[in-house]
Design a protein around this motif. Structure first.
Motif, PDB file in Angstrom:
ATOM      1  N   VAL A   1       0.834  -1.208   0.000  1.00  0.00           N
ATOM      2  CA  VAL A   1       0.000   0.000   0.000  1.00  0.00           C
ATOM      3  C   VAL A   1       0.869   1.260   0.000  1.00  0.00           C
ATOM      4  O   VAL A   1       0.689   2.160  -0.826  1.00  0.00           O
ATOM      5  CB  VAL A   1      -0.958   0.006   1.223  1.00  0.00           C
ATOM      6  CG1 VAL A   1      -1.746   1.314   1.290  1.00  0.00           C
ATOM      7  CG2 VAL A   1      -1.920  -1.193   1.147  1.00  0.00           C
ATOM      8  N   ILE A   2       1.848   1.309   0.910  1.00  0.00           N
ATOM      9  CA  ILE A   2       2.662   2.520   1.092  1.00  0.00           C
ATOM     10  C   ILE A   2       3.493   2.830  -0.162  1.00  0.00           C
ATOM     11  O   ILE A   2       3.470   3.954  -0.670  1.00  0.00           O
ATOM     12  CB  ILE A   2       3.602   2.362   2.317  1.00  0.00           C
ATOM     13  CG1 ILE A   2       2.780   2.215   3.610  1.00  0.00           C
ATOM     14  CG2 ILE A   2       4.561   3.538   2.424  1.00  0.00           C
ATOM     15  CD1 ILE A   2       3.580   1.639   4.780  1.00  0.00           C
ATOM     16  N   LEU A   3       4.209   1.838  -0.660  1.00  0.00           N
ATOM     17  CA  LEU A   3       5.162   2.086  -1.746  1.00  0.00           C
ATOM     18  C   LEU A   3       4.490   2.258  -3.107  1.00  0.00           C
ATOM     19  O   LEU A   3       5.045   2.902  -3.995  1.00  0.00           O
ATOM     20  CB  LEU A   3       6.207   0.962  -1.794  1.00  0.00           C
ATOM     21  CG  LEU A   3       7.051   0.803  -0.514  1.00  0.00           C
ATOM     22  CD1 LEU A   3       7.961  -0.408  -0.607  1.00  0.00           C
ATOM     23  CD2 LEU A   3       7.871   2.063  -0.239  1.00  0.00           C
ATOM     24  N   SER A   4       3.292   1.684  -3.275  1.00  0.00           N
ATOM     25  CA  SER A   4       2.592   1.852  -4.554  1.00  0.00           C
ATOM     26  C   SER A   4       1.824   3.165  -4.596  1.00  0.00           C
ATOM     27  O   SER A   4       1.470   3.645  -5.672  1.00  0.00           O
ATOM     28  CB  SER A   4       1.604   0.693  -4.779  1.00  0.00           C
ATOM     29  OG  SER A   4       0.528   0.777  -3.849  1.00  0.00           O
ATOM     30  N   GLY A   5       1.527   3.724  -3.417  1.00  0.00           N
ATOM     31  CA  GLY A   5       0.695   4.928  -3.357  1.00  0.00           C
ATOM     32  C   GLY A   5      -0.749   4.653  -3.740  1.00  0.00           C
ATOM     33  O   GLY A   5      -1.511   5.584  -4.030  1.00  0.00           O
ATOM     34  N   ALA A   6      -1.157   3.382  -3.726  1.00  0.00           N
ATOM     35  CA  ALA A   6      -2.538   3.023  -4.102  1.00  0.00           C
ATOM     36  C   ALA A   6      -3.526   3.602  -3.095  1.00  0.00           C
ATOM     37  O   ALA A   6      -3.231   3.699  -1.904  1.00  0.00           O
ATOM     38  CB  ALA A   6      -2.676   1.504  -4.164  1.00  0.00           C
ATOM     39  N   GLU A   7      -4.679   3.963  -3.604  1.00  0.00           N
ATOM     40  CA  GLU A   7      -5.708   4.567  -2.757  1.00  0.00           C
ATOM     41  C   GLU A   7      -6.575   3.476  -2.135  1.00  0.00           C
ATOM     42  O   GLU A   7      -7.039   2.566  -2.837  1.00  0.00           O
ATOM     43  CB  GLU A   7      -6.583   5.489  -3.615  1.00  0.00           C
ATOM     44  CG  GLU A   7      -7.453   6.420  -2.804  1.00  0.00           C
ATOM     45  CD  GLU A   7      -8.276   7.354  -3.688  1.00  0.00           C
ATOM     46  OE1 GLU A   7      -9.424   7.616  -3.332  1.00  0.00           O
ATOM     47  OE2 GLU A   7      -7.744   7.790  -4.742  1.00  0.00           O
TER      48      GLU A   7
END
Length: 314
Positions: free
Chosen positions: A261-267
């Motif tokens: 979640v953090i590294l992809s910046g996915a919402e």
């Protein structure tokens, strides 16, 4: 007179009282919904504290929670080690302490490894029931450790798949898995082969870099991403994280602990509890990812279930 000494409930006893992970489904659905209801839900649960044991490549996690609905108070202590030299020692080991919430007395010490395996698989099953495509025929499991077995068991009990595939980094463990379980499983020689055309995918690996890529995944598939519980570990690539509708167990935990979640910046679209409450839609027609980090309140309800069943027999 002092209080009675705490009961010790070992792995065999826990297994006996929790022989099917599906026994936890009603309590876990309630706990997830309560957690996502904020203070009104009565779940008090900080994000887990993790202590790195750097010289040995290990971590100690501390996971306390109180659930007012169950009136249950627990702390789980879990260790996880990246690359075990001695494969006879599991990568994850856990113990759950169950307290009397009225006075703080320690009531029981429970083996937490069986509880962790079963509650995690049960929560993935809840997510899958809500998010999988309507005609799901192919199940793919990436990883062949303890969580692969617990997920296989509950998914075979609750869903009807025409084909089950498994891939593991070391093929021998995938073959061992296929030989050990009660139904036909196709051992695949690559993750891509296992994933191609699958309707439901479960990632239960100790990977630290992506092993599942968006361009392999069938549109509309559902993914339960269970591994990669550290902020710098990955199982899923950016393309998959960003092109899917993302569900999590806890927003706060996902933004603190999940590298995917953090590294992809996915919402993050929703917590699973919000879907269970009906405040967010499930969107099973979309490609969906459930990022499971595991929550302390899941251990709380599972430990209470085991303790109550054990007490009734004693």
């Amino acid at each position: 007179m002092g209080s009675a000494p705490p009961a010790f409930i070992g792995a065999e006893e826990v297994e006996k009282h929790l022989h099917r992970a599906s026994l936890l489904l009603p309590a876990l659905e309630t706990a997830l919904a309560n957690f996502s209801s904020g203070p009104a839900g009565g779940v008090v649960q900080p994000v887990r504290t993790v202590v790195p044991v750097r010289p040995h490549g290990g971590f100690l996690g501390v996971m306390p929670a109180y659930s007012a609905a169950e009136d249950a108070l627990t702390t789980k202590l879990v260790t996880f080690y990246e690359h075990q030299e001695d494969s006879s020692v599991p990568s994850h080991q856990a113990t759950v302490l169950l307290f009397d919430p009225r006075n703080g007395s320690l009531k029981a010490v429970l083996d937490g490894s069986v509880i962790t395996a079963k509650r995690t698989a049960a929560v993935s099953a809840i997510a899958t029931k809500l998010l999988m495509p309507p005609l799901a025929e192919v199940l793919c499991i990436l990883g062949a450790g303890v969580q692969a077995y617990s997920h296989y068991d509950i998914f075979m009990e609750l869903f009807t798949f025409k084909e089950v595939r498994i891939w593991n980094r070391t093929k021998e463990r995938a073959v061992k898995f296929a030989d050990a379980v009660n139904g036909p499983v196709r051992v695949c020689s690559s993750a891509q082969e296992a994933v191609t055309g699958a309707d439901v995918i479960v990632t239960v690996t100790m990977a630290t870099t992506p092993i599942l890529f968006g361009d392999w995944v069938k549109p509309g598939a559902h993914i339960n991403a269970v591994g990669a519980s550290r902020p710098d570990w990955r199982e899923l690539d950016d393309e998959l994280m960003k092109s899917s509708v993302l569900f999590v167990d806890s927003r706060e935990a996902a933004l603190t602990e999940s590298g995917d979640v953090i590294l992809s910046g996915a919402e993050i679209f929703a917590e699973l509890g919000e879907v269970l409450k009906g405040t967010k839609p499930a969107l099973p027609e979309k490609t969906t990812v459930f990022k499971s980090l595991g929550m302390a309140v899941e251990d709380t309800v599972a430990a209470k279930f085991v303790y109550d069943s054990w007490s009734a027999g004693n």
